[in-house]
Write a protein that holds these residues in place. Structure first.
Motif, PDB file in Angstrom:
ATOM      1  N   GLU A 123       0.819  -1.210   0.000  1.00  0.00           N
ATOM      2  CA  GLU A 123       0.000   0.000   0.000  1.00  0.00           C
ATOM      3  C   GLU A 123       0.857   1.267   0.000  1.00  0.00           C
ATOM      4  O   GLU A 123       0.439   2.302  -0.495  1.00  0.00           O
ATOM      5  N   HIS A 151       1.534   2.845  -3.309  1.00  0.00           N
ATOM      6  CA  HIS A 151       0.319   3.411  -3.897  1.00  0.00           C
ATOM      7  C   HIS A 151      -0.069   4.725  -3.225  1.00  0.00           C
ATOM      8  O   HIS A 151      -0.541   5.644  -3.880  1.00  0.00           O
ATOM      9  N   ASP A 152       0.143   4.829  -1.923  1.00  0.00           N
ATOM     10  CA  ASP A 152      -0.331   5.981  -1.156  1.00  0.00           C
ATOM     11  C   ASP A 152       0.689   7.104  -1.015  1.00  0.00           C
ATOM     12  O   ASP A 152       0.326   8.219  -0.633  1.00  0.00           O
ATOM     13  N   TYR A 153       1.975   6.824  -1.269  1.00  0.00           N
ATOM     14  CA  TYR A 153       3.011   7.816  -0.991  1.00  0.00           C
ATOM     15  C   TYR A 153       4.015   7.930  -2.137  1.00  0.00           C
ATOM     16  O   TYR A 153       4.240   6.980  -2.874  1.00  0.00           O
ATOM     17  N   LYS A 161       0.347  11.071  -1.350  1.00  0.00           N
ATOM     18  CA  LYS A 161      -0.170  11.355  -2.687  1.00  0.00           C
ATOM     19  C   LYS A 161      -1.606  11.864  -2.575  1.00  0.00           C
ATOM     20  O   LYS A 161      -2.366  11.413  -1.734  1.00  0.00           O
ATOM     21  N   GLN A 162      -1.946  12.778  -3.456  1.00  0.00           N
ATOM     22  CA  GLN A 162      -3.336  13.205  -3.586  1.00  0.00           C
ATOM     23  C   GLN A 162      -4.078  12.170  -4.427  1.00  0.00           C
ATOM     24  O   GLN A 162      -3.464  11.352  -5.094  1.00  0.00           O
ATOM     25  N   GLU A 163      -5.390  12.240  -4.455  1.00  0.00           N
ATOM     26  CA  GLU A 163      -6.187  11.267  -5.209  1.00  0.00           C
ATOM     27  C   GLU A 163      -5.851  11.296  -6.699  1.00  0.00           C
ATOM     28  O   GLU A 163      -5.740  10.254  -7.330  1.00  0.00           O
ATOM     29  N   HIS A 164      -5.634  12.505  -7.264  1.00  0.00           N
ATOM     30  CA  HIS A 164      -5.312  12.582  -8.689  1.00  0.00           C
ATOM     31  C   HIS A 164      -3.938  12.000  -8.981  1.00  0.00           C
ATOM     32  O   HIS A 164      -3.696  11.458 -10.059  1.00  0.00           O
ATOM     33  N   ASP A 165      -3.003  12.065  -8.023  1.00  0.00           N
ATOM     34  CA  ASP A 165      -1.689  11.445  -8.207  1.00  0.00           C
ATOM     35  C   ASP A 165      -1.814   9.928  -8.265  1.00  0.00           C
ATOM     36  O   ASP A 165      -1.146   9.264  -9.047  1.00  0.00           O
ATOM     37  N   LYS A 166      -2.685   9.386  -7.407  1.00  0.00           N
ATOM     38  CA  LYS A 166      -2.889   7.935  -7.394  1.00  0.00           C
ATOM     39  C   LYS A 166      -3.473   7.465  -8.724  1.00  0.00           C
ATOM     40  O   LYS A 166      -3.057   6.447  -9.275  1.00  0.00           O
ATOM     41  N   ARG A 167      -4.444   8.247  -9.242  1.00  0.00           N
ATOM     42  CA  ARG A 167      -5.049   7.876 -10.526  1.00  0.00           C
ATOM     43  C   ARG A 167      -4.017   7.945 -11.646  1.00  0.00           C
ATOM     44  O   ARG A 167      -3.998   7.086 -12.534  1.00  0.00           O
ATOM     45  N   THR A 207      -0.815   7.472 -11.378  1.00  0.00           N
ATOM     46  CA  THR A 207       0.082   6.328 -11.215  1.00  0.00           C
ATOM     47  C   THR A 207      -0.543   5.066 -11.794  1.00  0.00           C
ATOM     48  O   THR A 207       0.116   4.307 -12.509  1.00  0.00           O
TER      49      THR A 207
END
Length: 153
Positions: free
Chosen positions: A10, A13-15, A124-130, A132
């Motif tokens: 995780e 994905h999150d950082y 990460k912000q939500e748009h960064d996760k998307r 990625t």
């Protein structure tokens, strides 16, 4: 046999991972036995700084059923991380001044000792996760196209 005990999938994905470090970890005997059996989960774990020392919180080591009767294991107890003073000071500076967080990425065996790979990370912000996820899917599709396969869309 792999020396990796557990991964924190995780975290990637999150950082955004900025810098990685290796740390020793203070364990009790029953924890070492459980880790050898692969009973470790790093999913919601993180590292805090307290009294200029690093402490691992939230790592869950499930006790074995054959644990001794006179020991009452605590699966999520706070565990001390061991590092050189200069590394600890650099991490503390990054956390306090630059707003980084410290999370464990993996636990593994190195020369018979348990080690933790920890990292300085930024959330990460939500748009960064998307972005990625989109980039990862594009790399997968590109490899599939280059290999000669096609994708049904």
């Amino acid at each position: 046999m792999s020396s990796t005990i557990a991964l924190n999938r995780e975290a990637k994905h999150d950082y955004f991972i900025e810098e990685r470090f290796e740390a020793g970890i203070v364990l009790e005997g029953w924890e070492v036995k459980s880790m050898r059996a692969g009973r470790l989960n790093l999913k919601d774990s993180y590292v805090i700084v307290k009294d200029a020392e690093l402490w691992l919180l939230g790592a869950h080591i499930s006790p074995l059923l054959t644990a001794s009767t006179h020991i009452h294991p605590d699966p999520t107890r706070t565990r001390k991380l061991l590092m050189h003073r200069e590394q600890i000071n650099r991490m503390i500076g990054s956390v306090e001044r630059k707003g980084f967080t410290i999370v464990p990425l993996a636990m593994y065996w190195k020369q018979g000792r348990a080690k933790a790979e920890i990292a300085l990370v930024k959330g990460k912000q939500e748009h960064d996760k998307r972005a990625t996820i989109k980039d990862r899917e594009w790399q997968r599709d590109k490899a599939r196209i280059m290999k000669g396969g096609s994708r049904d869309v």
